[in-house]
Design a protein around this motif. Sequence first.
Motif, mmCIF file in Angstrom:
data_model
loop_
_atom_site.group_PDB
_atom_site.id
_atom_site.type_symbol
_atom_site.label_atom_id
_atom_site.label_comp_id
_atom_site.label_asym_id
_atom_site.label_seq_id
_atom_site.Cartn_x
_atom_site.Cartn_y
_atom_site.Cartn_z
ATOM 1 N N UNK A 91 1.809 -2.494 -8.707
ATOM 2 C CA UNK A 91 0.515 -2.966 -8.214
ATOM 3 C C UNK A 91 0.696 -4.163 -7.291
ATOM 4 N N UNK A 92 1.576 -5.051 -7.706
ATOM 5 C CA UNK A 92 1.832 -6.227 -6.884
ATOM 6 C C UNK A 92 2.516 -5.829 -5.594
ATOM 7 N N UNK A 93 3.433 -4.854 -5.696
ATOM 8 C CA UNK A 93 4.108 -4.374 -4.488
ATOM 9 C C UNK A 93 3.081 -3.794 -3.525
ATOM 10 N N UNK A 94 2.090 -3.091 -4.079
ATOM 11 C CA UNK A 94 1.036 -2.544 -3.234
ATOM 12 C C UNK A 94 0.274 -3.662 -2.553
ATOM 13 N N UNK A 95 0.097 -4.756 -3.290
ATOM 14 C CA UNK A 95 -0.622 -5.881 -2.701
ATOM 15 C C UNK A 95 0.119 -6.435 -1.490
ATOM 16 N N UNK A 96 1.439 -6.237 -1.466
ATOM 17 C CA UNK A 96 2.225 -6.695 -0.327
ATOM 18 C C UNK A 96 2.371 -5.583 0.716
ATOM 19 N N UNK A 97 1.446 -4.628 0.700
ATOM 20 C CA UNK A 97 1.378 -3.558 1.709
ATOM 21 C C UNK A 97 2.642 -2.709 1.779
ATOM 22 N N UNK A 98 3.090 -2.338 0.623
ATOM 23 C CA UNK A 98 4.286 -1.500 0.579
ATOM 24 C C UNK A 98 4.106 -0.210 1.368
ATOM 25 N N UNK A 99 2.863 0.280 1.408
ATOM 26 C CA UNK A 99 2.647 1.575 2.063
ATOM 27 C C UNK A 99 2.875 1.507 3.567
#
Lengths: 893, 192
Positions: A408-416
């Motif tokens: 979730x945190x990784x997603x917050x850093x725009x992993x996508x």
Amino acid sequence: MLTNLEQLDNGVVWRIPGGIHPPEQKHLSNQTAIGTLPLDEYYYVPVPQVGEQASMAVAVGDHVLKGQPLTHGLNQHHLPVHAPTSGVIKAIEPRPSNHASGLPVNTCVIQADGKDSWVDLQSASLETLSNDDIVARVQAAGVAGMGGAAFPSHIKLSPASDIELVIINAVECEPYITSDDRLMREHADKIISGMEIIHQVLTPQRIIVGIEDNKPEAADALRKALSASKLPAGVARVTVVPTKYPSGGEKQLIQLLTGKEVPSGAIPAQLGILVHNVGTCAAISDAVLQGKPLIERVVTVTGGNVAQPGNYWMPIGTRVDHVLKCCGFNPEADQKVIIGGPMMGYTLPLIQVPVIKGTNCVLVPSSAEMSVDAKELSCIRCTECAQACPASLLPQQLYWHSKSGDYDKASDYNLRDCIECGCCSYVCPSDIPLVEYFRVAKSAIRNANEEKLKSERAKQKFEAKQARLEEEKRQREAKAKEAAERRQSNMSGGDKDAIAAALARVQAKKAVSAATPEAGADRKDKVADAVARAKARKAAQAAQSDSPAPEQNQANDAQKDKVAAAIARAKARKAAMQSDNEAEVDTNQTSAASSQKDKVAAAIARAKAKKEALKQALQAEAPTDSDNKSADEAADTLEPKADDRQARIAAAVARAKAKKAAAKDAGVNDPKGQIPEQNSVDSIAQSDPGELSAEEAKKARVAAAVAKAKAKKAAQQAGDSKSTVEDTQAESAEPKPEVELTAEEAKKARVAAAIAKAKAKKAAQQAGEGQGSDAHMQKQPADVNSAEPDSNSEPADVKPEAEPSAEEAKKARVAAAIAKAKAKKAARQDGEAQRPDNAAPLNDERSEAMSPDTDQSEQAPAQSAEEIKKARIAAAIAKAKAKKAAKDAEDKE
Amino acid sequence: MTTIITAVVLLTLLALVFGVILGFAAQKFKVEGNPIVDQLEATLPQTQCGQCGYPGCRPYAEAISNGEKINRCPPGGTATMEKLAELMGVDPEPVAAVEEEPVKKVAVIREEECIGCTKCIQACPVDAILGSGKMMHTVIAADCTGCDLCVEPCPVDCIDMVPVQTDLRNWDWKLKGLETIPVKFVEEEKSC
């Protein structure tokens, strides 16, 4: 300030963040012209869409020609697959895929016949084709993006929004790959032709070819071809960009050429920009102009472990092991075969996999090219990766969260937004395989999202099911309620029958008192007559009770019921005048629910009635009968109609007195005779409320009068035996005893009659009727209750009659219960002694009268107007016979 | 004296005003139900399997909010349990009687053996079984939550729980392991 178009026309190149400059190895493969490989024996053509958007157009064993479609589908997303060579379909089954996982995917195995013969291709000229035709031809040819992602080109050619700028991606930034380079050098005209087609379809303002400055030959070839093209002047140009990895990324190239950044989660079309690969342009040209499907592509085979590195035209479906064999593959121990470049490619778990539309390179590096597997060290937060990242992400943060599984945190850093270019891994001094972590995290996030969607759907479906079950339950309950209501209404329909039966019974009871005095010389005949009528009535009754429940709800059925009931009542009334036997018969009949039961009960009742009639005939005493009856009738006529109620009260009082008297007389009079009479009187009193019509009320009065008379008689008897006469008379004076008392001269006669009746009752008791009266008594309260809700037939009379009787009825019932108990006991005692008397021959007339009745009860279930009519006719015949018999008897007398 | 009275009156008025405001706000912005239940439910895997002893995921979420143990969800496994523990502010407990990582399964009906009794259809909490009386049934794999509830009622035992097939779409890079392409370009050879 220059406009965007002017900047484009000037070949302005913007900066992109990050990027690296890996050493190039393009010289390994770009020195030789594009070659061809010898035909393989088998071709593995993956057909992944089969089962979803498409179905197989061929079957195992079919012979296919080169370029023949293997799948067909109507879906917009369907991307046809074609046979890369002529041959026979050997199998359609899952085979390992050209994918990092090597998972099996549905594959069509074609055994080449070596002829490599083409199907007929439909060539066309661009001028004659409409845009839709072009897009359709592109789709039919199965053209997909050849830069690696293999996105269907026909979808890109029919965008939803206006396209202002088309960028042709000729960057090819991966250090080893040269397939586009060679294609541009050798087939620039085809690429420009493809650009013309794209221009015709999308009519963009500009078409820019972006090419790195490390491919000057290719750029020159393109410029030359472009100058000779039919494209309007100034629309297309070749812009050379500096060599930097990863300039070839779609978003990076757009940023490089236009300075615009594609927003996170958006696609370039939203900026009015479309990017096509040069290879795709050539394929579009082939597809539209020649009708040639995409069945081959240029693939770079390179690396230190192939003897002849270079570019080759490879049919789609060519196995990688065949490719390597043809190129002089010299595998080392632990040899890696990489599809794509070293930066973004993937190693194959096994090499018996086909070349597919997105395969641009097969790389077999030697150990000299490969570094030893460096041990992964800790992140030192040097931020080299962040500087190298072309997407301006923070790889060290992403790494931190990805490694700990905190997606979730990784997603917050725009992993996508990570394009997995590998720059961060390349620059990492700790040799952390950052991209691998990100791939894992990305697939985990994707799976988690799918899980979430699925669980959301499961929840919805679960809730939908719960709601449905709830609804079904509700409906079931409503249905049950409705059914219960219907049953209720049916019951009330049935109640009518029950009421009619009750009336009949009451009338029959009246007859108990009336018939005894009547029993003169023609007694036998009359009894028989009455029996016949009772049977006719019973038949009518059965016909009524047989009618199916729902039908009774209907108006005409209700009508029928009423008619039948009226008939039954009329008959019962007549019968009641003459015989006391039917009461028990009736009881038996009405207590039975079905016609079957009715019939059985009727048969039993008939037998009993016969026996009893015989006995009564033997025991009857003539002289006082007529007097007694006349007295009763006088009492009846004396009473005004409005006095029903009083009459009943009087009757009840009389009954109470009679009871008392009976109790007191137990020693004096014959108790066995007395008690059954009490019984019948009680019964009459109880069934009083059941009488509903004016006629019935009248009857009730008659019955009441009879009861009163009996009570008087009983009182008289009690008086004779020196009991408390004053008491009883005082009580009886309360309601309205005067009217009845006027018939004093008949008193004596009535005493005699009572004795006779008592004897008759006794006989009846002996004949086993004690139980019958018991059943009768139990039936009465039910009848009374059911009479109340039924407002259909006789609305006015019901309540006033039913209410006053309630308390009395209760009393009477108590008394009756006591009497019954006694009667039963008596019957039991006497039954054994006198039973032999009961056996008596059947009367001729009676049996005659019975015969139509029997017919009637059999036909009863038919339950129609005709049936009722018949019953009436039968009843009439029976009556006529009875009358005749009576007349004969009179004549004889 | 007047100042005291003024102060008392003012404070009383203030208290009344704020009381009214608070009362209005409490009515206006009232939260329906318990919001923690929604969060807990969102964490649960929605298999609706009933293995927790409650008829569905929502009832279990409600039970947790009322103090039920957080380790009753075998399909969710340890990961779900940890999330629940975090939400509820309780210590994680090992999930009762379940393997570490629950394998995702899907029901498959051996169709030639199916007698069409519809019992599994009734048992399925998410309507993932298709069929009708005396007709062959089949499982809509995309909708199956792998809750096992259809296995028990089947009179002919023709339902198997098989692990979900991995295909190219749901393939996880994790399976491949962390493997880099260690092609390093012989930079040393070239002078930049």
